[in-house]
Design a protein around this motif. Structure first.
Motif, PDB file in Angstrom:
ATOM      1  N   LEU A 179       8.221 -12.545   2.832  1.00 13.95           N
ATOM      2  CA  LEU A 179       8.758 -11.219   3.161  1.00 13.95           C
ATOM      3  C   LEU A 179       8.614 -10.258   1.986  1.00 13.95           C
ATOM      4  CD1 LEU A 179      11.983 -12.010   5.225  1.00 13.95           C
ATOM      5  CD2 LEU A 179       9.920 -10.832   6.010  1.00 13.95           C
ATOM      6  N   ALA A 180       8.895 -10.765   0.777  1.00 13.83           N
ATOM      7  CA  ALA A 180       8.757  -9.926  -0.421  1.00 13.83           C
ATOM      8  C   ALA A 180       7.301  -9.480  -0.587  1.00 13.83           C
ATOM      9  CB  ALA A 180       9.222 -10.686  -1.651  1.00 13.83           C
ATOM     10  N   ALA A 181       6.384 -10.412  -0.341  1.00 12.75           N
ATOM     11  CA  ALA A 181       4.961 -10.083  -0.459  1.00 12.75           C
ATOM     12  C   ALA A 181       4.574  -9.016   0.567  1.00 12.75           C
ATOM     13  CB  ALA A 181       4.117 -11.335  -0.269  1.00 12.75           C
ATOM     14  N   LEU A 182       5.097  -9.175   1.799  1.00 16.11           N
ATOM     15  CA  LEU A 182       4.807  -8.184   2.840  1.00 16.11           C
ATOM     16  C   LEU A 182       5.364  -6.815   2.454  1.00 16.11           C
ATOM     17  CD1 LEU A 182       5.416 -10.206   6.130  1.00 16.11           C
ATOM     18  CD2 LEU A 182       3.236  -9.284   5.301  1.00 16.11           C
ATOM     19  N   LEU A 183       6.564  -6.825   1.857  1.00 18.80           N
ATOM     20  CA  LEU A 183       7.189  -5.575   1.439  1.00 18.80           C
ATOM     21  C   LEU A 183       6.355  -4.887   0.358  1.00 18.80           C
ATOM     22  CD1 LEU A 183       9.733  -3.789   1.818  1.00 18.80           C
ATOM     23  CD2 LEU A 183      10.743  -5.025  -0.103  1.00 18.80           C
ATOM     24  N   VAL A 184       5.914  -5.675  -0.612  1.00 19.02           N
ATOM     25  CA  VAL A 184       5.080  -5.117  -1.684  1.00 19.02           C
ATOM     26  C   VAL A 184       3.799  -4.537  -1.090  1.00 19.02           C
ATOM     27  CG1 VAL A 184       3.668  -5.740  -3.698  1.00 19.02           C
ATOM     28  CG2 VAL A 184       6.011  -6.590  -3.510  1.00 19.02           C
ATOM     29  N   TYR A 185       3.225  -5.265  -0.128  1.00 20.99           N
ATOM     30  CA  TYR A 185       1.991  -4.795   0.507  1.00 20.99           C
ATOM     31  C   TYR A 185       2.238  -3.486   1.259  1.00 20.99           C
ATOM     32  CZ  TYR A 185      -2.180  -4.684   3.419  1.00 20.99           C
ATOM     33  OH  TYR A 185      -3.346  -4.292   4.033  1.00 20.99           O
ATOM     34  N   ALA A 186       3.388  -3.409   1.970  1.00 23.44           N
ATOM     35  CA  ALA A 186       3.713  -2.192   2.715  1.00 23.44           C
ATOM     36  C   ALA A 186       3.873  -1.007   1.758  1.00 23.44           C
ATOM     37  CB  ALA A 186       5.000  -2.402   3.518  1.00 23.44           C
ATOM     38  N   ILE A 187       4.539  -1.249   0.625  1.00 25.20           N
ATOM     39  CA  ILE A 187       4.712  -0.174  -0.366  1.00 25.20           C
ATOM     40  C   ILE A 187       3.351   0.269  -0.903  1.00 25.20           C
ATOM     41  CG2 ILE A 187       5.603   0.344  -2.682  1.00 25.20           C
ATOM     42  CD1 ILE A 187       7.999  -1.525  -1.968  1.00 25.20           C
ATOM     43  N   TYR A 188       2.501  -0.710  -1.154  1.00 21.15           N
ATOM     44  CA  TYR A 188       1.154  -0.406  -1.643  1.00 21.15           C
ATOM     45  C   TYR A 188       0.403   0.480  -0.648  1.00 21.15           C
ATOM     46  CZ  TYR A 188      -3.812  -1.249  -2.543  1.00 21.15           C
ATOM     47  OH  TYR A 188      -5.162  -1.082  -2.741  1.00 21.15           O
ATOM     48  N   ARG A 189       0.519   0.120   0.656  1.00 20.61           N
ATOM     49  CA  ARG A 189      -0.175   0.906   1.689  1.00 20.61           C
ATOM     50  C   ARG A 189       0.367   2.329   1.754  1.00 20.61           C
ATOM     51  NH1 ARG A 189      -4.919  -0.627   3.095  1.00 20.61           N
ATOM     52  NH2 ARG A 189      -4.699   0.744   4.865  1.00 20.61           N
ATOM     53  N   VAL A 190       1.695   2.470   1.606  1.00 14.10           N
ATOM     54  CA  VAL A 190       2.297   3.807   1.647  1.00 14.10           C
ATOM     55  C   VAL A 190       1.793   4.634   0.460  1.00 14.10           C
ATOM     56  CG1 VAL A 190       4.469   5.069   1.377  1.00 14.10           C
ATOM     57  CG2 VAL A 190       4.354   3.113   2.914  1.00 14.10           C
ATOM     58  N   VAL A 191       1.744   4.014  -0.723  1.00 13.36           N
ATOM     59  CA  VAL A 191       1.256   4.733  -1.905  1.00 13.36           C
ATOM     60  C   VAL A 191      -0.199   5.151  -1.697  1.00 13.36           C
ATOM     61  CG1 VAL A 191       0.653   4.442  -4.357  1.00 13.36           C
ATOM     62  CG2 VAL A 191       2.854   3.615  -3.510  1.00 13.36           C
ATOM     63  N   GLN A 192      -1.012   4.240  -1.157  1.00  9.66           N
ATOM     64  CA  GLN A 192      -2.415   4.560  -0.887  1.00  9.66           C
ATOM     65  C   GLN A 192      -2.533   5.703   0.111  1.00  9.66           C
ATOM     66  OE1 GLN A 192      -5.399   3.234  -2.126  1.00  9.66           O
ATOM     67  NE2 GLN A 192      -4.006   2.502  -3.675  1.00  9.66           N
ATOM     68  N   PHE A 193      -1.678   5.649   1.153  1.00 10.72           N
ATOM     69  CA  PHE A 193      -1.720   6.685   2.179  1.00 10.72           C
ATOM     70  C   PHE A 193      -1.404   8.044   1.567  1.00 10.72           C
ATOM     71  CE2 PHE A 193       0.536   9.245   5.377  1.00 10.72           C
ATOM     72  CZ  PHE A 193      -0.467   9.353   6.327  1.00 10.72           C
ATOM     73  N   ARG A 194      -0.369   8.090   0.726  1.00  9.53           N
ATOM     74  CA  ARG A 194       0.031   9.351   0.107  1.00  9.53           C
ATOM     75  C   ARG A 194      -1.066   9.863  -0.828  1.00  9.53           C
ATOM     76  NH1 ARG A 194       6.239   9.807  -1.552  1.00  9.53           N
ATOM     77  NH2 ARG A 194       5.345  11.768  -2.234  1.00  9.53           N
ATOM     78  N   LYS A 195      -1.690   8.922  -1.519  1.00  9.03           N
ATOM     79  CA  LYS A 195      -2.777   9.311  -2.419  1.00  9.03           C
ATOM     80  C   LYS A 195      -3.939   9.916  -1.617  1.00  9.03           C
ATOM     81  CE  LYS A 195      -5.477   7.100  -6.031  1.00  9.03           C
ATOM     82  NZ  LYS A 195      -5.868   5.794  -6.574  1.00  9.03           N
ATOM     83  N   ASN A 196      -4.297   9.248  -0.517  1.00 10.50           N
ATOM     84  CA  ASN A 196      -5.387   9.749   0.325  1.00 10.50           C
ATOM     85  C   ASN A 196      -5.039  11.100   0.935  1.00 10.50           C
ATOM     86  OD1 ASN A 196      -6.984   7.587  -0.167  1.00 10.50           O
ATOM     87  ND2 ASN A 196      -6.245   6.402   1.560  1.00 10.50           N
ATOM     88  N   LYS A 197      -3.744  11.259   1.276  1.00  6.13           N
ATOM     89  CA  LYS A 197      -3.299  12.518   1.871  1.00  6.13           C
ATOM     90  C   LYS A 197      -3.497  13.656   0.865  1.00  6.13           C
ATOM     91  CE  LYS A 197       0.605  14.219   4.503  1.00  6.13           C
ATOM     92  NZ  LYS A 197       2.025  14.026   4.750  1.00  6.13           N
ATOM     93  N   MET A 198      -3.218  13.326  -0.405  1.00  7.23           N
ATOM     94  CA  MET A 198      -3.390  14.323  -1.454  1.00  7.23           C
ATOM     95  C   MET A 198      -4.864  14.730  -1.548  1.00  7.23           C
ATOM     96  SD  MET A 198      -2.302  13.814  -5.398  1.00  7.23           S
ATOM     97  CE  MET A 198      -3.669  12.819  -5.906  1.00  7.23           C
ATOM     98  N   TYR A 199      -5.762  13.717  -1.418  1.00  5.01           N
ATOM     99  CA  TYR A 199      -7.182  14.008  -1.523  1.00  5.01           C
ATOM    100  C   TYR A 199      -7.705  14.809  -0.331  1.00  5.01           C
ATOM    101  CZ  TYR A 199      -7.530  10.941  -5.531  1.00  5.01           C
ATOM    102  OH  TYR A 199      -7.379  10.379  -6.762  1.00  5.01           O
ATOM    103  N   ARG A 200      -6.999  14.728   0.794  1.00  7.16           N
ATOM    104  CA  ARG A 200      -7.487  15.431   1.988  1.00  7.16           C
ATOM    105  C   ARG A 200      -7.417  16.941   1.842  1.00  7.16           C
ATOM    106  NH1 ARG A 200      -5.841  10.941   5.286  1.00  7.16           N
ATOM    107  NH2 ARG A 200      -3.755  11.745   5.598  1.00  7.16           N
TER     108      ARG A 200
END
Lengths: 269, 44
Positions: A179-200
């Motif tokens: 579960l902790a690993a999944l949580l870390v992965y979800a946070i990573y995806r959110v950070v990536q999404f926000r980063k990509n949103k900035m680039y858009r």
């Protein structure tokens, strides 16, 4: 656990296959396989010399294939390998810089460095290293890598067994870890999404639209800039007509020469 | 990189699909000039 059980039944073939796969660039857990093989040898399931021969053979065959592909395909192969890396534009250069900094000794330690391990053999091929010289250094590197993980598995057999027993009895703890690993992965995806949103926020233009602009009177205000790095190693490489190049790894210096009164259209591969 | 250029005040755009799309559309391309090719050291 699955790996250990497979190792007991198909140890030599599995060791050979996984190390060959890693050597040709596939993301397989070769180090873990070596640790498992070491543990299997310690528990007298496998015979050590056969394991080492299987591992070294797999690594050397894979590295030799990569070396000759690098020699004959050059930067096209490196570009392909880099395309699947985290940072494709700087991948080749970073790997090449590793050769600059450490010299040929890179081949001996490359297998311990993520990213460089896949690039080392084709880089050596591309950079015209003599095969026998490559093979000598690669044998040293492969032996060092194999023995290190093999010995870790061999000496920690009891420790590994304890961990495995712990995994079986501590099911809840494992669930928490997953579960902790999944949580870390979800946070990573959110950070990536926000980063990509900035680039858009950077406007995009279709090829046809730009082509129309180039054929209009406004064409003199257009500057097309090639920002690939690995497109520039292959003789015979192509680029958009009249485009200029910016080296992504030397951006600060390159920006000094860019005009601010023109519209700049960037492209890569 | 486009984002960085914008931050530095350059009016920057990104070509959708890059060189591949440009080539597919039949727009003109040229060979990379020999002088622009990056020379990396060789062991020979």
């Amino acid at each position: 656990m699955i790996l250990l059980s497979l190792m007991a039944r198909h140890g030599y073939a599995l060791t050979f296959g996984l190390l060959l796969a890693e050597a040709i660039g596939l993301p397989f857990p070769a180090a873990i396989a070596l640790v498992a093989a070491g543990a299997a040898v310690a528990s007298h399931t496998l015979w050590g010399p056969y394991v080492l021969v299987a591992a070294l053979t797999g690594l050397l065959i894979g590295d030799t294939v990569q070396f000759w592909l690098g020699r004959y395909m050059g930067w096209a192969l490196l570009g392909f390998l880099c395309r699947v890396s985290i940072n494709p534009e700087t991948c080749i250069l970073q790997s090449a810089e590793s050769f600059y900094k450490r010299g040929k000794i890179t081949l001996v330690i490359a297998k311990f460095i993520p990213g460089v391990n896949t690039m080392a053999a084709p880089l050596a091929g591309s950079m015209k290293m003599r095969y026998w010289q490559f093979l000598r250094l690669d044998v040293a590197g492969a032996a060092l890598y194999t023995l290190t993980y093999f010995l870790i598995g061999y000496v920690s057999r009891d420790f590994l067994a304890t961990i495995l027993r712990g995994f079986r009895t501590a099911g809840r703890a494992m669930e928490a870890v997953v579960l902790a690993a999944l949580l870390v992965y979800a946070i990573y995806r959110v950070v990536q999404f926000r980063k990509n949103k900035m680039y858009r926020v950077v406007p995009r233009i279709q090829v046809q639209e730009l082509a129309m602009r180039l054929s209009s009177e406004d064409a003199s205000r257009v500057l097309i800039v090639d920002v690939r790095s690995h497109g520039y190693y292959d003789s015979g490489a192509a680029r958009i007509k009249n485009s200029i190049r910016i080296e992504p790894n030397n951006l600060e210096e390159e920006l000094k020469h860019l005009p601010k009164d023109m519209d700049i259209y960037l492209y890569c591969t | 990189m486009a984002h960085l250029l914008r931050e530095k005040g350059f009016n920057t755009f990104v070509i959708v699909g890059g060189l591949t799309a440009w080539r597919k559309a039949g727009e003109p391309i040229e060979g990379v000039p020999e002088n622009d090719l990056v020379k990396l050291p060789t062991f020979s």
